[in-house]
Design a protein around this motif. Structure first.
Motif, mmCIF file in Angstrom:
data_model
loop_
_atom_site.group_PDB
_atom_site.id
_atom_site.type_symbol
_atom_site.label_atom_id
_atom_site.label_comp_id
_atom_site.label_asym_id
_atom_site.label_seq_id
_atom_site.Cartn_x
_atom_site.Cartn_y
_atom_site.Cartn_z
ATOM 1 N N VAL A 86 -32.773 6.759 1.208
ATOM 2 C CA VAL A 86 -32.648 6.262 -0.170
ATOM 3 C C VAL A 86 -33.931 5.563 -0.605
ATOM 4 O O VAL A 86 -34.365 5.685 -1.752
ATOM 5 C CB VAL A 86 -31.433 5.325 -0.297
ATOM 6 N N THR A 87 -34.555 4.841 0.325
ATOM 7 C CA THR A 87 -35.807 4.159 0.000
ATOM 8 C C THR A 87 -36.899 5.169 -0.352
ATOM 9 O O THR A 87 -37.640 4.986 -1.326
ATOM 10 C CB THR A 87 -36.267 3.287 1.179
ATOM 11 N N VAL A 88 -37.005 6.237 0.410
ATOM 12 C CA VAL A 88 -37.993 7.277 0.111
ATOM 13 C C VAL A 88 -37.701 7.908 -1.249
ATOM 14 O O VAL A 88 -38.614 8.126 -2.067
ATOM 15 C CB VAL A 88 -37.998 8.354 1.216
ATOM 16 N N LEU A 89 -36.440 8.209 -1.518
ATOM 17 C CA LEU A 89 -36.064 8.786 -2.807
ATOM 18 C C LEU A 89 -36.443 7.855 -3.953
ATOM 19 O O LEU A 89 -36.991 8.288 -4.981
ATOM 20 C CB LEU A 89 -34.554 9.059 -2.846
ATOM 21 N N GLY A 90 -36.161 6.564 -3.768
ATOM 22 C CA GLY A 90 -36.432 5.602 -4.826
ATOM 23 C C GLY A 90 -37.909 5.388 -5.073
ATOM 24 O O GLY A 90 -38.351 5.299 -6.220
ATOM 25 N N VAL A 91 -38.690 5.303 -4.000
ATOM 26 C CA VAL A 91 -40.129 5.054 -4.147
ATOM 27 C C VAL A 91 -40.824 6.271 -4.763
ATOM 28 O O VAL A 91 -41.470 6.170 -5.816
ATOM 29 C CB VAL A 91 -40.767 4.694 -2.794
ATOM 30 N N LEU A 92 -40.697 7.417 -4.119
ATOM 31 C CA LEU A 92 -41.403 8.611 -4.609
ATOM 32 C C LEU A 92 -40.865 9.072 -5.960
ATOM 33 O O LEU A 92 -41.637 9.427 -6.864
ATOM 34 C CB LEU A 92 -41.293 9.740 -3.586
#
Length: 275
Positions: A198-204
């Motif tokens: 979820v963190t990767v999805l949110g950042v990128l």
């Protein structure tokens, strides 16, 4: 006895609150789901354009046309109408009713603005689902810009709008890069692996989304400076402009994939957002 009565009252209060908040929570989750569908489709359409395999518009208009062309497309379009309407209601409720130390006047105005935006998207989607033409797109952006430029101080208004969009996009990208969105999610209910994804999805995804806002704002600002409404671009033309950079279509691919990821983050928000 009074103490026990107070204990029973306080024990019932959280349950009652959850029950009262239930419909608004469902509205918020439906809204984030609808947002996710649109961003995923826009990203997929943009990838097709970058690879030379699609002539569709990579914007909300093109996304709705893709949905409508599918089996049971009408049903799915009306489901999106419900989702966008639900998001408008949830944002309006947050603007008027939400309490807490972070509920400043600015945050309420922001939620109110988002409520108006999603109400407009809901209306446009409903009109298309009912058989009308899909509204929005690049020509609409040019028409609106031309209309505002004709007003007294029109160039100032258009320039201010461009600067506002640049500012919004910058804030969105910076907040995503700083992982501010994690504060809005129930990370305690996630596994470590899920939180990482979820963190990767949110950042990128958030950085890609913010970048599109910034570039669209730059085009509007240029339209004001040159007094030329044709310089203004909608989402489709903004995305296509990435192919004119030295990186060529690969920059558009990167941004398009980011928009797909933001769609995935929207789905995650529908599941874990603190509503």
């Amino acid at each position: 006895m009074a103490t026990r009565a107070m204990g029973r009252h306080s024990a019932r209060t959280p349950t009652a609150r959850r029950s009262a908040d239930g419909p608004l929570t469902a509205a918020g989750r439906a809204g984030f789901t609808a947002r996710g569908v649109i961003y995923v489709l826009i990203g997929v359409l943009a990838v097709r354009i970058a690879l030379g395999g699609g002539g569709e518009q990579a914007d909300r208009q093109g996304a709705l046309q893709q949905v409508g062309a599918q089996p049971f497309g009408k049903v799915m379009l009306w489901a999106l109408v419900v989702g966008f309407g639900s998001m408008a209601i949830w944002r309006a409720a947050r603007a008027a009713l939400a309490r807490g130390p972070d509920r400043t006047l600015a945050s309420r105005l922001l939620d109110g603005g988002r409520a108006v935006f999603y109400a407009a998207v809901c209306w446009a989607t409903a009109a298309y689902a009912a058989g009308g033409a899909a509204s929005g797109g690049d020509e609409t952006s040019k028409d609106w810009t031309a209309s505002v430029l004709e007003l007294p101080y029109g160039r100032v208004l258009v320039g201010a709008g461009g600067c506002l969009l640049i500012g919004i996009g910058t804030v969105l990208a910076v907040r995503a890069a700083m992982r501010r969105f994690l504060k809005q999610l129930d990370t305690g209910g996630m596994s470590l692996r899920t939180k990482q994804v979820v963190t990767v999805l949110g950042v990128l995804g958030g950085v890609a989304r913010g970048t599109v806002f910034v570039v669209a704002g730059v085009f509007i600002l240029v339209a004001a400076l040159r007094f030329d409404p044709d310089e203004a671009k909608g989402v489709d033309d903004t995305l296509r402009s990435f192919t004119q950079t030295p990186a060529g279509p690969w920059l558009l691919v990167a941004v398009a994939v980011g928009l797909v990821l933001f769609g995935g983050f929207s789905f995650a928000s529908a599941r874990w957002r603190k509503l």
